[in-house]
Write a protein that holds these residues in place. Structure first.
Motif, PDB file in Angstrom:
ATOM      1  N   ALA A 231       0.852  -1.184   0.000  1.00 63.43           N
ATOM      2  CA  ALA A 231       0.000   0.000   0.000  1.00 63.43           C
ATOM      3  C   ALA A 231       0.890   1.237   0.000  1.00 63.43           C
ATOM      4  O   ALA A 231       0.436   2.339  -0.255  1.00 63.43           O
ATOM      5  CB  ALA A 231      -0.891   0.015   1.224  1.00 63.43           C
ATOM      6  N   GLY A 232       2.195   1.043   0.276  1.00 66.63           N
ATOM      7  CA  GLY A 232       3.076   2.182   0.485  1.00 66.63           C
ATOM      8  C   GLY A 232       3.691   2.753  -0.783  1.00 66.63           C
ATOM      9  O   GLY A 232       3.913   3.950  -0.884  1.00 66.63           O
ATOM     10  N   VAL A 233       4.004   1.888  -1.766  1.00 66.81           N
ATOM     11  CA  VAL A 233       4.668   2.375  -2.973  1.00 66.81           C
ATOM     12  C   VAL A 233       3.632   2.560  -4.081  1.00 66.81           C
ATOM     13  O   VAL A 233       2.764   1.712  -4.280  1.00 66.81           O
ATOM     14  CB  VAL A 233       5.769   1.397  -3.431  1.00 66.81           C
ATOM     15  CG1 VAL A 233       6.385   1.844  -4.746  1.00 66.81           C
ATOM     16  CG2 VAL A 233       6.845   1.297  -2.366  1.00 66.81           C
ATOM     17  N   HIS A 234       3.740   3.685  -4.782  1.00 67.28           N
ATOM     18  CA  HIS A 234       2.767   3.985  -5.828  1.00 67.28           C
ATOM     19  C   HIS A 234       2.872   2.947  -6.952  1.00 67.28           C
ATOM     20  O   HIS A 234       3.969   2.666  -7.440  1.00 67.28           O
ATOM     21  CB  HIS A 234       3.007   5.402  -6.366  1.00 67.28           C
ATOM     22  CG  HIS A 234       2.996   6.445  -5.279  1.00 67.28           C
ATOM     23  ND1 HIS A 234       3.456   7.725  -5.456  1.00 67.28           N
ATOM     24  CD2 HIS A 234       2.585   6.375  -3.982  1.00 67.28           C
ATOM     25  CE1 HIS A 234       3.328   8.408  -4.320  1.00 67.28           C
ATOM     26  NE2 HIS A 234       2.806   7.605  -3.412  1.00 67.28           N
ATOM     27  N   PRO A 235       1.739   2.362  -7.356  1.00 66.43           N
ATOM     28  CA  PRO A 235       1.738   1.230  -8.298  1.00 66.43           C
ATOM     29  C   PRO A 235       2.439   1.530  -9.626  1.00 66.43           C
ATOM     30  O   PRO A 235       3.120   0.666 -10.179  1.00 66.43           O
ATOM     31  CB  PRO A 235       0.249   0.951  -8.536  1.00 66.43           C
ATOM     32  CG  PRO A 235      -0.475   1.634  -7.435  1.00 66.43           C
ATOM     33  CD  PRO A 235       0.403   2.711  -6.898  1.00 66.43           C
ATOM     34  N   ALA A 236       2.306   2.754 -10.134  1.00 65.90           N
ATOM     35  CA  ALA A 236       2.908   3.076 -11.433  1.00 65.90           C
ATOM     36  C   ALA A 236       4.434   2.981 -11.353  1.00 65.90           C
ATOM     37  O   ALA A 236       5.097   2.541 -12.291  1.00 65.90           O
ATOM     38  CB  ALA A 236       2.484   4.472 -11.875  1.00 65.90           C
ATOM     39  N   LEU A 237       5.002   3.391 -10.212  1.00 70.69           N
ATOM     40  CA  LEU A 237       6.455   3.338 -10.032  1.00 70.69           C
ATOM     41  C   LEU A 237       6.930   1.895  -9.942  1.00 70.69           C
ATOM     42  O   LEU A 237       7.955   1.512 -10.496  1.00 70.69           O
ATOM     43  CB  LEU A 237       6.863   4.067  -8.756  1.00 70.69           C
ATOM     44  CG  LEU A 237       6.779   5.582  -8.783  1.00 70.69           C
ATOM     45  CD1 LEU A 237       7.219   6.148  -7.450  1.00 70.69           C
ATOM     46  CD2 LEU A 237       7.656   6.124  -9.898  1.00 70.69           C
ATOM     47  N   LEU A 238       6.143   1.096  -9.241  1.00 70.39           N
ATOM     48  CA  LEU A 238       6.491  -0.299  -9.025  1.00 70.39           C
ATOM     49  C   LEU A 238       6.596  -1.021 -10.366  1.00 70.39           C
ATOM     50  O   LEU A 238       7.529  -1.792 -10.609  1.00 70.39           O
ATOM     51  CB  LEU A 238       5.401  -0.934  -8.167  1.00 70.39           C
ATOM     52  CG  LEU A 238       5.790  -2.098  -7.294  1.00 70.39           C
ATOM     53  CD1 LEU A 238       6.985  -1.752  -6.440  1.00 70.39           C
ATOM     54  CD2 LEU A 238       4.617  -2.492  -6.416  1.00 70.39           C
ATOM     55  N   ARG A 239       5.652  -0.751 -11.254  1.00 70.01           N
ATOM     56  CA  ARG A 239       5.659  -1.400 -12.565  1.00 70.01           C
ATOM     57  C   ARG A 239       6.936  -1.049 -13.332  1.00 70.01           C
ATOM     58  O   ARG A 239       7.445  -1.854 -14.084  1.00 70.01           O
ATOM     59  CB  ARG A 239       4.426  -0.970 -13.375  1.00 70.01           C
ATOM     60  CG  ARG A 239       3.430  -2.125 -13.550  1.00 70.01           C
ATOM     61  CD  ARG A 239       2.113  -1.651 -14.070  1.00 70.01           C
ATOM     62  NE  ARG A 239       1.201  -1.345 -12.969  1.00 70.01           N
ATOM     63  CZ  ARG A 239       0.445  -0.249 -12.893  1.00 70.01           C
ATOM     64  NH1 ARG A 239       0.500   0.672 -13.839  1.00 70.01           N
ATOM     65  NH2 ARG A 239      -0.345  -0.066 -11.880  1.00 70.01           N
ATOM     66  N   GLN A 240       7.434   0.176 -13.116  1.00 65.56           N
ATOM     67  CA  GLN A 240       8.637   0.590 -13.848  1.00 65.56           C
ATOM     68  C   GLN A 240       9.917  -0.060 -13.348  1.00 65.56           C
ATOM     69  O   GLN A 240      10.897  -0.123 -14.085  1.00 65.56           O
ATOM     70  CB  GLN A 240       8.794   2.111 -13.769  1.00 65.56           C
ATOM     71  CG  GLN A 240       7.744   2.870 -14.546  1.00 65.56           C
ATOM     72  CD  GLN A 240       7.874   4.368 -14.303  1.00 65.56           C
ATOM     73  OE1 GLN A 240       8.909   4.965 -14.572  1.00 65.56           O
ATOM     74  NE2 GLN A 240       6.831   4.977 -13.780  1.00 65.56           N
ATOM     75  N   ILE A 241       9.952  -0.507 -12.094  1.00 64.47           N
ATOM     76  CA  ILE A 241      11.189  -1.116 -11.600  1.00 64.47           C
ATOM     77  C   ILE A 241      11.120  -2.645 -11.605  1.00 64.47           C
ATOM     78  O   ILE A 241      12.083  -3.315 -11.264  1.00 64.47           O
ATOM     79  CB  ILE A 241      11.596  -0.615 -10.196  1.00 64.47           C
ATOM     80  CG1 ILE A 241      10.526  -0.963  -9.168  1.00 64.47           C
ATOM     81  CG2 ILE A 241      11.890   0.869 -10.207  1.00 64.47           C
ATOM     82  CD1 ILE A 241      11.045  -0.893  -7.740  1.00 64.47           C
ATOM     83  N   GLU A 242       9.952  -3.215 -11.974  1.00 63.73           N
ATOM     84  CA  GLU A 242       9.866  -4.655 -12.161  1.00 63.73           C
ATOM     85  C   GLU A 242      10.655  -5.003 -13.421  1.00 63.73           C
ATOM     86  O   GLU A 242      10.901  -4.136 -14.236  1.00 63.73           O
ATOM     87  CB  GLU A 242       8.389  -5.083 -12.294  1.00 63.73           C
ATOM     88  CG  GLU A 242       7.665  -5.057 -10.955  1.00 63.73           C
ATOM     89  CD  GLU A 242       6.151  -5.273 -11.095  1.00 63.73           C
ATOM     90  OE1 GLU A 242       5.676  -5.452 -12.228  1.00 63.73           O
ATOM     91  OE2 GLU A 242       5.467  -5.246 -10.080  1.00 63.73           O
ATOM     92  N   PRO A 243      11.100  -6.241 -13.658  1.00 61.82           N
ATOM     93  CA  PRO A 243      10.763  -7.407 -12.848  1.00 61.82           C
ATOM     94  C   PRO A 243      11.746  -7.644 -11.702  1.00 61.82           C
ATOM     95  O   PRO A 243      12.840  -7.099 -11.687  1.00 61.82           O
ATOM     96  CB  PRO A 243      10.883  -8.545 -13.857  1.00 61.82           C
ATOM     97  CG  PRO A 243      11.974  -8.086 -14.774  1.00 61.82           C
ATOM     98  CD  PRO A 243      11.830  -6.582 -14.867  1.00 61.82           C
ATOM     99  N   PHE A 244      11.297  -8.463 -10.771  1.00 64.89           N
ATOM    100  CA  PHE A 244      12.158  -9.032  -9.747  1.00 64.89           C
ATOM    101  C   PHE A 244      12.365 -10.496 -10.141  1.00 64.89           C
ATOM    102  O   PHE A 244      11.386 -11.179 -10.432  1.00 64.89           O
ATOM    103  CB  PHE A 244      11.483  -8.950  -8.374  1.00 64.89           C
ATOM    104  CG  PHE A 244      11.312  -7.540  -7.879  1.00 64.89           C
ATOM    105  CD1 PHE A 244      12.316  -6.937  -7.140  1.00 64.89           C
ATOM    106  CD2 PHE A 244      10.164  -6.819  -8.167  1.00 64.89           C
ATOM    107  CE1 PHE A 244      12.175  -5.633  -6.684  1.00 64.89           C
ATOM    108  CE2 PHE A 244      10.009  -5.509  -7.718  1.00 64.89           C
ATOM    109  CZ  PHE A 244      11.019  -4.919  -6.975  1.00 64.89           C
TER     110      PHE A 244
END
Ligand SMILES: [Zn+2]
Ligand SMILES: [Zn+2]
Length: 372
Positions: A231-244
């Motif tokens: 809930a803490g990290v904005h979803p749009a940013l997360l998509r940009q640093i994927e994949p893990f």
């Protein structure tokens, strides 16, 4: 898992010199003692005692919500959970050392969150690979490439708090089998005559479609489909640093990895995540079936998909996070703690943009006047 054998590694991995709890050190890629500095080598892939990466049965977990809970703190009382009053992220501190500000938005208004021990235990994680010094270098480069950011922001890059946070993710496996039917379309061409603008008779080829009913079936294995629980990290940013790289590099969970780091507690629970995963698989199956339809195009595709043997894991992935407020808004810059990929939000300096626009206009004016 029975509560007795669950935190098998808890407190069993003490510093060989002073007996304190070891912590994961990203720069050394080893376990290190925060008190006396002793480093205990750790080879990737080498499971800590009592730990292994296992898939869990989804159906069973949804119908028996009490199994596999708890975090494996050194002692049950040491773990603390706090919730940010501003962004609502919940942070877990396995060693009980709570940060003064929210790692996700920088707000100081954090309050204790009742730790009900109902959280599903992470089964595995990606330990930090990018150290905080490496991330600071990347951060400086990233800020340097932001032309239109206010100067104040660039100087902040060197002093801002950089937090290492483990984010919660769900991963799902399933064996899918699907039957589909559709109208397969085959192109053919007919010659048509028409009058051109000068009144001449001309002919041209016109594409037509012949529709033929078609049907088929397919099987597909979904392996480690990711659904974020943060809930803490904005979803749009997360998509940009994927994949893990969760398929290859996951390590079995052990509190040594997360002690001294912030862990975010998931707020998208298993039930919600499972539905999101089902929708995503359904969409992918639809696409895969579409590719099987023969011919040049298709319509009325109907897919009946079954998903069997669904399993899940609750995992943690590492990110570096800088959050800052500028004016009234809060911005995040996020780095993948494993691959180093970066993404961020930034305010814009209207003064700088104004000057840039002016410079371009002057240049155009100059070129026009030189051509005359
Ligand atoms: Zn020590
Ligand atoms: Zn917050």
């Amino acid at each position: 898992m029975a509560p007795t054998d669950q935190p098998a590694t808890v407190g069993k991995h003490p510093c060989p010199e002073c007996g304190a709890d070891l912590q994961w050190n990203a720069a050394r890629q080893a376990l290190a003692c925060p008190y006396c500095g002793t480093v205990v080598p750790y080879a990737p892939g080498q499971a800590l005692p009592g730990a292994s990466v296992v898939e869990q049965d989804l159906q069973q977990a949804l119908s028996h919500p009490a199994s596999g809970r708890g975090w494996g703190g050194a002692a049950a009382g040491e773990k603390r959970e706090v919730q940010c009053q501003s962004c609502h992220a919940i942070s877990v501190f396995v060693d009980g050392k709570v940060a003064r500000r929210c790692d996700f938005c920088g707000s100081p208004s954090i309050i204790d969150h009742p730790s009900l021990n109902d959280a599903i235990t992470p089964q595995s994680l990606l330990p930090f690979k990018v150290s905080d010094a490496q991330m600071r270098t990347r951060l400086r480069q990233w800020y340097g490439s932001r032309w239109f950011a206010p100067n104040k922001l660039k100087s902040a890059a060197l002093t801002d708090t950089l937090s290492g946070v483990y984010l919660p993710y769900w991963t799902f496996d399933a064996q899918a089998s699907a039957r589909w039917r559709a109208d397969a379309g085959h192109y053919y061409y007919e010659t048509e005559s028409y009058q051109d603008s000068k009144g001449q008779r001309q002919t041209r080829q016109v594409r037509q479609v012949r529709w033929v009913p078609a049907a088929g079936s397919l099987a597909h294995f979904f392996d480690d489909e990711l659904v974020p629980g943060t809930a803490g990290v904005h979803p749009a940013l997360l998509r940009q640093i994927e994949p893990f790289p969760t398929l290859t590099d996951l390590q079995a969970y052990s509190p040594e990895f997360v002690r001294g780091w912030t862990v975010e507690r998931y707020q998208i629970d298993l039930g919600k995540a499972e539905k999101l995963n089902q929708e995503a698989m359904q969409q992918q199956i639809q696409v895969l079936c579409g590719r099987q339809v023969p011919g040049d195009t298709f319509r009325n595709l109907q897919v009946d998909a079954q998903f069997q043997g669904r399993t899940f894991k609750h995992i943690l992935v590492p990110v570096w996070l800088v959050s800052y407020t500028y004016g009234a808004r809060s911005f995040q810059v996020v780095g993948n703690g494993y691959t180093g990929a970066m993404a961020g939000e930034q305010p814009y300096s209207w003064v700088k943009i104004g000057f840039a626009v002016l410079a371009v206009l002057l240049l155009i004016l100059l070129m026009v006047s030189m051509n005359q």
